[in-house]
Structures are given as C-alpha cells and as structure tokens.
Design a protein around this motif. Structure first.
Motif, PDB file in Angstrom:
ATOM      1  N   UNK A   1      17.898 -53.943  85.927  1.00 54.09           N
ATOM      2  CA  UNK A   1      17.918 -53.002  87.043  1.00 54.09           C
ATOM      3  C   UNK A   1      16.727 -53.270  87.949  1.00 54.09           C
ATOM      4  N   UNK A   2      16.923 -53.200  89.263  1.00 48.09           N
ATOM      5  CA  UNK A   2      15.849 -53.519  90.202  1.00 48.09           C
ATOM      6  C   UNK A   2      14.685 -52.539  90.122  1.00 48.09           C
ATOM      7  N   UNK A   3      14.908 -51.377  89.527  1.00 48.14           N
ATOM      8  CA  UNK A   3      13.821 -50.403  89.380  1.00 48.14           C
ATOM      9  C   UNK A   3      12.831 -50.765  88.297  1.00 48.14           C
ATOM     10  N   UNK A   4      13.157 -51.702  87.440  1.00 50.63           N
ATOM     11  CA  UNK A   4      12.321 -52.188  86.322  1.00 50.63           C
ATOM     12  C   UNK A   4      11.484 -51.077  85.691  1.00 50.63           C
ATOM     13  N   UNK A   5      10.174 -51.077  85.895  1.00 52.88           N
ATOM     14  CA  UNK A   5       9.287 -50.140  85.205  1.00 52.88           C
ATOM     15  C   UNK A   5       9.706 -48.693  85.410  1.00 52.88           C
ATOM     16  N   UNK A   6      10.123 -48.343  86.612  1.00 48.42           N
ATOM     17  CA  UNK A   6      10.589 -46.982  86.894  1.00 48.42           C
ATOM     18  C   UNK A   6      11.822 -46.648  86.055  1.00 48.42           C
ATOM     19  N   UNK A   7      12.847 -47.490  86.145  1.00 42.75           N
ATOM     20  CA  UNK A   7      14.099 -47.231  85.435  1.00 42.75           C
ATOM     21  C   UNK A   7      13.890 -47.222  83.928  1.00 42.75           C
ATOM     22  N   UNK A   8      13.165 -48.208  83.426  1.00 41.93           N
ATOM     23  CA  UNK A   8      12.953 -48.297  81.985  1.00 41.93           C
ATOM     24  C   UNK A   8      12.104 -47.139  81.472  1.00 41.93           C
TER      25      UNK A   8
ATOM     26  N   UNK B   1       8.645 -50.315  73.367  1.00 40.48           N
ATOM     27  CA  UNK B   1       8.471 -49.967  71.956  1.00 40.48           C
ATOM     28  C   UNK B   1       9.307 -48.741  71.608  1.00 40.48           C
ATOM     29  N   UNK B   2       9.239 -47.701  72.422  1.00 39.69           N
ATOM     30  CA  UNK B   2       9.920 -46.443  72.105  1.00 39.69           C
ATOM     31  C   UNK B   2      11.430 -46.559  72.284  1.00 39.69           C
ATOM     32  N   UNK B   3      11.873 -47.269  73.317  1.00 44.22           N
ATOM     33  CA  UNK B   3      13.302 -47.376  73.585  1.00 44.22           C
ATOM     34  C   UNK B   3      14.036 -48.071  72.432  1.00 44.22           C
ATOM     35  N   UNK B   4      13.410 -49.070  71.850  1.00 42.58           N
ATOM     36  CA  UNK B   4      14.067 -49.850  70.792  1.00 42.58           C
ATOM     37  C   UNK B   4      13.688 -49.371  69.396  1.00 42.58           C
ATOM     38  N   UNK B   5      13.212 -48.145  69.248  1.00 42.40           N
ATOM     39  CA  UNK B   5      12.651 -47.698  67.965  1.00 42.40           C
ATOM     40  C   UNK B   5      13.643 -47.715  66.807  1.00 42.40           C
ATOM     41  N   UNK B   6      14.939 -47.654  67.089  1.00 36.93           N
ATOM     42  CA  UNK B   6      15.919 -47.672  66.004  1.00 36.93           C
ATOM     43  C   UNK B   6      16.219 -49.063  65.474  1.00 36.93           C
ATOM     44  N   UNK B   7      15.692 -50.078  66.140  1.00 37.22           N
ATOM     45  CA  UNK B   7      15.996 -51.431  65.665  1.00 37.22           C
ATOM     46  C   UNK B   7      14.748 -52.257  65.397  1.00 37.22           C
ATOM     47  N   UNK B   8      13.592 -51.614  65.263  1.00 38.51           N
ATOM     48  CA  UNK B   8      12.346 -52.337  64.986  1.00 38.51           C
ATOM     49  C   UNK B   8      12.469 -53.291  63.806  1.00 38.51           C
ATOM     50  N   UNK B   9      13.105 -52.818  62.744  1.00 32.39           N
ATOM     51  CA  UNK B   9      13.105 -53.581  61.490  1.00 32.39           C
ATOM     52  C   UNK B   9      14.470 -54.183  61.165  1.00 32.39           C
ATOM     53  N   UNK B  10      15.317 -54.337  62.200  1.00 34.45           N
ATOM     54  CA  UNK B  10      16.627 -54.939  61.970  1.00 34.45           C
ATOM     55  C   UNK B  10      16.550 -56.435  61.709  1.00 34.45           C
ATOM     56  N   UNK B  11      15.528 -57.090  62.276  1.00 37.53           N
ATOM     57  CA  UNK B  11      15.360 -58.528  62.100  1.00 37.53           C
ATOM     58  C   UNK B  11      13.922 -58.898  62.434  1.00 37.53           C
TER      59      UNK B  11
ATOM     60  N   UNK C   1      11.292 -42.493  78.302  1.00 34.89           N
ATOM     61  CA  UNK C   1      10.443 -41.307  78.204  1.00 34.89           C
ATOM     62  C   UNK C   1      10.905 -40.123  79.045  1.00 34.89           C
ATOM     63  N   UNK C   2      11.910 -40.309  79.896  1.00 29.45           N
ATOM     64  CA  UNK C   2      12.357 -39.225  80.743  1.00 29.45           C
ATOM     65  C   UNK C   2      11.881 -39.379  82.176  1.00 29.45           C
ATOM     66  N   UNK C   3      12.357 -38.503  83.068  1.00 24.59           N
ATOM     67  CA  UNK C   3      12.125 -38.676  84.514  1.00 24.59           C
ATOM     68  C   UNK C   3      10.667 -38.552  84.948  1.00 24.59           C
ATOM     69  N   UNK C   4       9.880 -37.732  84.296  1.00 28.67           N
ATOM     70  CA  UNK C   4       8.514 -37.500  84.769  1.00 28.67           C
ATOM     71  C   UNK C   4       7.627 -38.734  84.550  1.00 28.67           C
ATOM     72  N   UNK C   5       7.601 -39.236  83.326  1.00 33.44           N
ATOM     73  CA  UNK C   5       6.797 -40.432  83.046  1.00 33.44           C
ATOM     74  C   UNK C   5       7.376 -41.635  83.767  1.00 33.44           C
TER      75      UNK C   5
END
Length: 521
Positions: free
Chosen positions: A88-95, A415-425, A100-104
C-alpha cells in the motif's frame, strides 16, 4: 472515486487496504533501486556528513557506517514483510493503523511526512549552494559562490528548483525514472572514479596525509566513548535515510508484493558499499587530522568532496561538484515521491480531507498531494531562511528524531502485526520478530539519546529558549503539531478514527498469509 481507485486488493476484507488509481506496473526492480539511491543522495549526504563523523569517531568511520547500516537493514526486513502482505502506498501510515489502530498509525504517517518535507526544503537549499559553487569553480570567479548566501537570491533559486522537482514528480513515473537514470548514473560513476583515484594516489604515496588501512577501522569497540559512538551512529542513520521511498511506490511497481522489498534491500547494500569505498579511500588519502585538508578540519567539514576534489582529480575536479549538484537535485525530485503518496493514502482512507486522494487523470500520480507537499516545503524554507538561518539549521538537525520516530514505530508495527506467526518457522522468527524488534529497539534508544542530548543548546546552532536547546524544542514542536492536527482531524473525520475506513487488523496466521500471498501474485 474511480472504479479502479475503489478496487479491493485480493484477499482483503471490509475496511481493508485498497487501490488508489495510481499507474500500476510501471516501475521495475532497477527503476525502484535507482529512485531509492537517488533519495538517499549519497554524493551530497556523505560530503556533508563525513567530516562531522570523523570529528566524532576518528578512524572508526567505517565501523560506524557498518553499525549504522545494521538497524537500517533490520528495519528494511520488517518493511519487506509488511509490504509482502499489505502493498500500500501509505506504507508506515497504513501498516501502523493495521497493527496499532488509527491513532498511532496517523502519527506514524505524520512522522514520515514531517521528515520528508523538512528534507525537501533542505535539499533545495543545498542544490542552490552547489549550483553557485559549480559556476564559480568552472569560471574561476570565487565571488560567484557567495551569491548563494544572499538570502533573496538563495530563496528565489531554491523555489525554482522546487518548481522543477514538482513538475517532474507530477508527471508519470516513467518521466521520474528517466530523469533519475541520468542523474543517479552520473553521480555513481563520478563517486566511483573519485574513490578509485583516491585509492591510487594513496597507494602511490601521493596522498596529503596518507594513512595505511587498518582492520581496526571497522571495529566499533575502538570508539573512544559511548557518547561519541551514539553521535556517530546518529549521523550514520541519517546517511542511510530515504530507502523507504521504494515502498511508497509499491502500488506502481511490477510484482508489488515482492519488488519494493527487494529494491529496499538492494538500495541499502549499494549505498553502504559506496559509503565504505569513499570513506576509506579519503581517510587513506587525506588522513583524519585537523590540517588544511584533513578530514577532521571543521573548516571543510560541510563539503569534504569539494575541498578534496582538486587534489584527487585535478582538472576533473568540477565533476565532483557537478555530481553533488545532480545528487541533491535528483534527491529533491525523488524525495517528493514519498510524502505525496503517504498524503494520498491518508486522504483515500479518510484520515485527511478527500482532496488529498485526488489522482491526476492524465498521469495517474497523486497530483494534489504532490503540489501541497512541495508548497509546504517551499514556504517552510523561505520563511526559515529569511527569518533565521539558525532555526533552519536546528530544524534540519531535528530530522534525526523524526527518522527514528517513524522507522521505529513501523518496525514495532511489523513485530506486533505478525505476532501469531513468530514461531511458525525459522524465517518467520528472524524476519517478522527478531530483525524488526532489534532494529526498532536500536532506533528507540537513539531517539531517546538524541532527545536528551538535544536539550543542550550546544547540540545545534547554540540557540536556546529558557536554557533548553532549540533542536529539542523544534523536534517536540513537530510532534505536538502532529498530535493537535490529528485531534482536529478526529473531530472532522470520525469515521477513520473509529476504524470504519481502514480497520485495525487481527494478527494473521501463517495459513492466511500464504493464501493472501498466492492471491496477490
């Protein structure tokens, strides 16, 4: 909004990321790398930072460059993973919003925009200085160089540079690529020639204050103190800044879930190689002392390449000035790409007025956002340059804090977005957890260290307000203005801040990520 602009990305759900009407598939890997190198502006950046870095850490400059490269590499790995599932062209904003939600997320986007607008104004001013330096060097009339310091001439020519950069950025990405191929190609050729000539003269004994290469130069533990090390790292991070522009073009690249991430990695590696070659060759040629042409001489620290171009290249010395001029001019144009696309995304998702989401129907570029970011940069530079050069200098110094601020938040978002797959591989552990976490922590430490150090007036121009350094005040002011603006937007555009236009996403599982990756191919 056009049908294309409203098109959902495959595999996305409601209130998820969507296309914005940009020209898809127009930038390949090479083009993205060229634009990334251009934004970093290695010729200008190193000529302005090599002297101060030598003053801070002596012969450990290569070590500091390597250590400064580490957080950039680690953060780039996190960016690559986020781009893989959310191009997405928003990169840091979108991610940031998705993690973390709209405020951060809004403040992360603000950090990127503030940093790039400050750099835009600075690059335009630098281009003016090098233009008059080049004319003086070619004509042999040193008085011409002084014209760049006349505030009215400086601002007038600066605005012309910004106008030219805006016109190129407003046009299609093919125009930007052609423009950058010429300027970046020339810049890199001259820098390599400069480094090779310095090496040859050093080995032949024709150096000014020849130093024999020592492997201790790449040992960061040889730096005299932690304060010196922190100062050097702060400078080192600044010289790598700008590679993330290739991610803001992800909706315009071929293979958008892979090309931008690869381009970011290649960009930082290419720039690191250039920096190491130039710093080592010039240290061997001129030494790190405070003599007339020593790299530790404060009188030449603002433009080391110009001072050494004659002794190194002789009659071809003007090529170095021309390369630095082309570097700043090319970076001025390519740097405009990032904030315009972030503003476009913020308008598209309702975080800013809808006008920012306008795409040129002829060129498929963020026309309104491009013009606004350039106008803001022009007004900022003109006002600061005419009122107080010290304020302008200190604002530029506060840039380091903004870089650490939004790079660090983006790394933690990974780190937070992918927290459910940290230890998948093993791959998942390294690229979605360990690398961005370490990179984010390093940037957070540097942010806090810079924040504390900048409270001392001696950190910048010496200006202060009630005993507090102006760099600190300006850095905090930029953040506070962002918070106030965000609160105002939350009142006028509540849908975004309720997650109705771009929702905070639940952490994806490895299975979901694989499915989305397959759909996006």
């Amino acid at each position: 909004m056009s049908q294309h602009a409203a098109e959902k990305i495959p595999g996305a759900k409601d209130a998820a990321i969507s296309a914005k009407g940009l020209s898809a598939g127009t930038v390949g890997l090479v083009g993205a790398v060229v634009i990334g190198v251009s934004t970093i502006a290695p010729a200008y950046t190193l000529t302005a930072s090599l002297g101060p870095t030598v003053s801070a850490v002596g012969v450990q400059v290569p070590a500091v460059i390597l250590v400064g490269f580490i957080p950039m590499l680690l953060v780039a790995l996190g960016y690559r993973e986020l781009n893989r599932v959310m191009p997405d062209s928003g990169t840091s904003f979108t991610w940031g919003v998705r993690a973390f939600g709209p405020w951060i997320g809004w403040m992360t986007g603000w950090g990127l925009i503030a940093a790039t607008v400050i750099v835009l104004s600075n690059l335009a001013g630098i281009a003016v200085e090098f233009l008059f330096l080049l004319i003086a060097q070619i004509s042999g009339n040193e008085g011409i160089a002084e014209l760049a310091f006349n505030p009215f001439i400086n601002v007038g020519v600066c605005l012309l540079f910004l106008l030219g950069a805006t016109l190129v950025s407003y046009r299609d990405m093919q125009t930007t690529q052609k423009f950058q191929y010429v300027l970046v190609g020339f810049q890199v050729i001259v820098l390599v020639l400069f480094a090779v000539a310095a090496f040859v003269k050093s080995f032949s004994g024709d150096g000014i204050d020849h130093l024999a290469f020592d492997w201790s130069w790449v040992n960061p533990f040889e730096v005299s103190s932690f304060s010196a090390f922190a100062a050097g790292i702060s400078l080192s991070i600044f010289i790598f800044w700008g590679w993330d522009v290739v991610l803001t073009m992800n909706e315009e690249t071929k293979d958008p879930d892979r090309t931008p991430g690869r381009a970011a990695m290649v960009t930082v590696v290419v720039v690191m190689a250039l920096y190491l070659a130039l710093s080592v060759s010039l240290m061997m040629f001129a030494g790190v002392g405070t003599g007339e042409l020593g790299l530790g001489n404060e009188d030449i620290s603002a433009n080391v390449f110009f001072a050494l171009s004659g002794p190194v290249l002789g009659p071809l010395a003007f090529l170095v000035s021309l390369a630095v001029l082309s570097s700043s001019a090319a970076s001025l144009q390519s740097t405009a790409v990032g904030p315009a696309r972030t503003l476009l995304a913020m308008g598209h998702y309702g975080a800013l007025p809808r006008r920012f989401a306008a795409v040129s129907p002829r060129f498929f570029t963020p026309g309104f956002a491009t013009i606004v970011s350039s106008v803001v940069a022009a007004v900022f530079y003109a006002v600061m340059r005419l009122l107080s050069e010290n304020v302008l200098t200190d604002t530029i110094l506060s840039l380091g804090m903004m870089i650490c601020f939004y790079y660090g938040l983006t790394a933690f978002a990974c780190v937070w977005y992918f927290r459910k797959q940290w230890f998948d591989s093993v791959r998942s552990f390294l690229f979605t957890f360990l690398s961005p976490l370490v990179g984010g922590v390093i940037l957070a430490v540097i942010f806090v260290t810079t924040l504390v150090d900048s409270m001392d007036p001696a950190y910048g121009s010496g200006s202060e307000v009630f005993g507090v350094g102006l760099v600190f005040i300006l850095g905090m002011l930029i953040i506070v203005v962002g918070i106030v603006t965000m609160i105002c937007q939350s009142v006028r555009r509540p849908a975004f801040f309720r997650g109705q236009t771009l929702a905070m996403d639940a952490p994806p599982s490895a299975r979901k990520l694989r499915a989305e990756s397959e759909n996006n191919r």
